[in-house]
Design a protein around this motif. Structure first.
Motif, mmCIF file in Angstrom:
data_model
loop_
_atom_site.group_PDB
_atom_site.id
_atom_site.type_symbol
_atom_site.label_atom_id
_atom_site.label_comp_id
_atom_site.label_asym_id
_atom_site.label_seq_id
_atom_site.Cartn_x
_atom_site.Cartn_y
_atom_site.Cartn_z
ATOM 1 N N ALA A 160 0.823 -1.216 0.000
ATOM 2 C CA ALA A 160 0.000 0.000 0.000
ATOM 3 C C ALA A 160 0.853 1.261 0.000
ATOM 4 O O ALA A 160 0.634 2.174 -0.811
ATOM 5 N N MET A 161 1.842 1.317 0.886
ATOM 6 C CA MET A 161 2.650 2.537 0.982
ATOM 7 C C MET A 161 3.542 2.718 -0.240
ATOM 8 O O MET A 161 3.787 3.842 -0.668
ATOM 9 N N ALA A 193 -1.071 -2.919 4.001
ATOM 10 C CA ALA A 193 -0.377 -1.779 4.602
ATOM 11 C C ALA A 193 0.236 -2.207 5.930
ATOM 12 O O ALA A 193 -0.262 -3.111 6.605
ATOM 13 N N LYS A 252 -0.574 8.013 7.969
ATOM 14 C CA LYS A 252 -0.712 6.870 7.071
ATOM 15 C C LYS A 252 -1.795 5.909 7.566
ATOM 16 O O LYS A 252 -2.545 5.341 6.757
ATOM 17 N N VAL A 275 -5.093 4.973 5.249
ATOM 18 C CA VAL A 275 -5.461 3.601 4.882
ATOM 19 C C VAL A 275 -6.855 3.270 5.396
ATOM 20 O O VAL A 275 -7.671 2.662 4.691
#
Length: 357
Positions: free
Chosen positions: A221-222, A262, A310, A314
């Protein structure tokens, strides 16, 4: 008080010019009652309501399980730092203390001149202010001076007490072993970029056949979010969620299952220490997301430097993708997305998005 007189003068002028014919409805209506003006005013009201709706609500239910000491900007959702929070909450008290010092030093004791300039209280606000950090070279010099001072003391003590100098020097001079920490006090790290350079020099061409339709794709994800360029970011977070979801659906059409994974960001961890060190040098932006209408942070790298930001992003993406608006893009695929320590499965068998944890 003279409005009626001015209205009578206006009517007399219209009669004198032969313009007092009020047979048409438009001639007797005020300008603000005309349809163009009414539609423009209604559009302005709708925009004001939309702006207020996407503002962050500090008294909403979403803040009940969070630290009440955090201050959040109503219009942007940005969270201020600890120093800014302290300055904003204690601004009144610090102003009163400054006033008391002024009275005591310039009126009562008269140790200062009354007309001397008053020093301004430098209180930080929501404006991001980059703090001055100590350079690595200065830290190395300070550490070496401390090591030299400690070595000289140990040598003198060993000589006076008749100690074996080899046994004395068997212990490290630094505060922590150099195998774990550097001379500046930071942890020893491994350069992960060396692996990428090594792979770039070798032939990594894959000759494997294309994966079958039953294969699953795991997306970092990141890593995907960091590939987004700040200049091409959508205007709002809702548009950002749609952009990321369409990227997953279009770029990987051959996969029936996509895992959007994530990391978790615990407060006390080795990675958190490294992240805090980077934030001190480059800065960070902490954001609380309450609506898809919030503006996307333009300083994208600083936004992704914060673990809490973050986590918020998410969680927002998973919540946004769980709506029925994304069922047409999901189609027959299965999307597994992590949200903290939980995992959410998204499917749309009948045109509606169904979630399962």
């Amino acid at each position: 008080m003279t409005a009626h007189d001015r209205a009578r003068f206006a009517d007399s002028c219209l009669q004198l010019c032969g313009l007092d014919d009020c047979s048409r409805e438009a001639d007797v209506l005020h300008k603000e009652c005309h349809l163009p003006r009414m539609s423009r005013d209604e559009d302005g009201v709708q925009r004001v309501e939309a702006t207020i709706c996407w503002w962050f609500n500090p008294f909403g239910d979403e803040t009940l399980d969070r630290d009440s000491a955090d201050l959040v900007n109503l219009s942007s959702g940005l969270m201020c730092s600890e120093q800014t929070t302290k300055d904003l909450l204690e601004a009144e008290q610090q102003g009163k203390e400054a006033f008391q010092r002024f009275i005591k030093n310039r009126v009562v004791d008269q140790c200062d001149k009354f007309h001397d300039p008053i020093q301004k209280l430098k209180l930080s606000t929501f404006t991001v202010r980059k703090e001055r950090t100590t350079t690595r070279s200065a830290l190395k010099v300070a550490v070496l001076k401390a090591d030299c001072a400690l070595f000289s003391k140990m040598a003198v003590i060993a000589q006076l007490r008749h100690l074996d100098i080899r046994e004395v020097l068997a212990y490290p001079l630094s505060a922590a072993p150099l195998s774990l920490c550097t001379a500046e006090g930071t942890m020893v790290k491994t350069n992960k970029a060396a692996l990428l350079q090594l792979l770039s020099k070798t032939d990594c061409t894959s000759h494997e056949p294309a994966p079958p339709s039953s294969a699953a794709l795991i997306v970092d994800a990141m890593a995907l979010l960091r590939t987004l360029k700040p200049t091409s970011l959508p205007g709002t977070l809702g548009e950002l969620a749609k952009h990321v979801f369409i990227c997953l659906a279009r770029n990987f059409p051959q996969f029936r299952r996509i895992d959007f994974v994530a990391d978790t960001y615990p407060e006390y961890s080795i990675k958190d220490v490294e992240r805090s060190r980077r934030a001190q040098s480059h800065g960070e932006i902490r954001l609380r997301i309450s609506s898809g209408q919030q503006h996307t942070p333009k300083q994208w790298a600083k936004f992704l430097s914060s673990g809490s930001s973050k986590t918020e992003l998410v969680s927002f993406l998973v919540t946004e993708w769980s709506t029925d608006a994304y069922a047409s893009h999901l189609k027959a695929r299965q999307l597994y997305a992590t949200d903290g320590i939980s995992c959410v499965k998204l499917v749309s068998p009948d045109g509606l998005t169904t979630t399962a944890t």
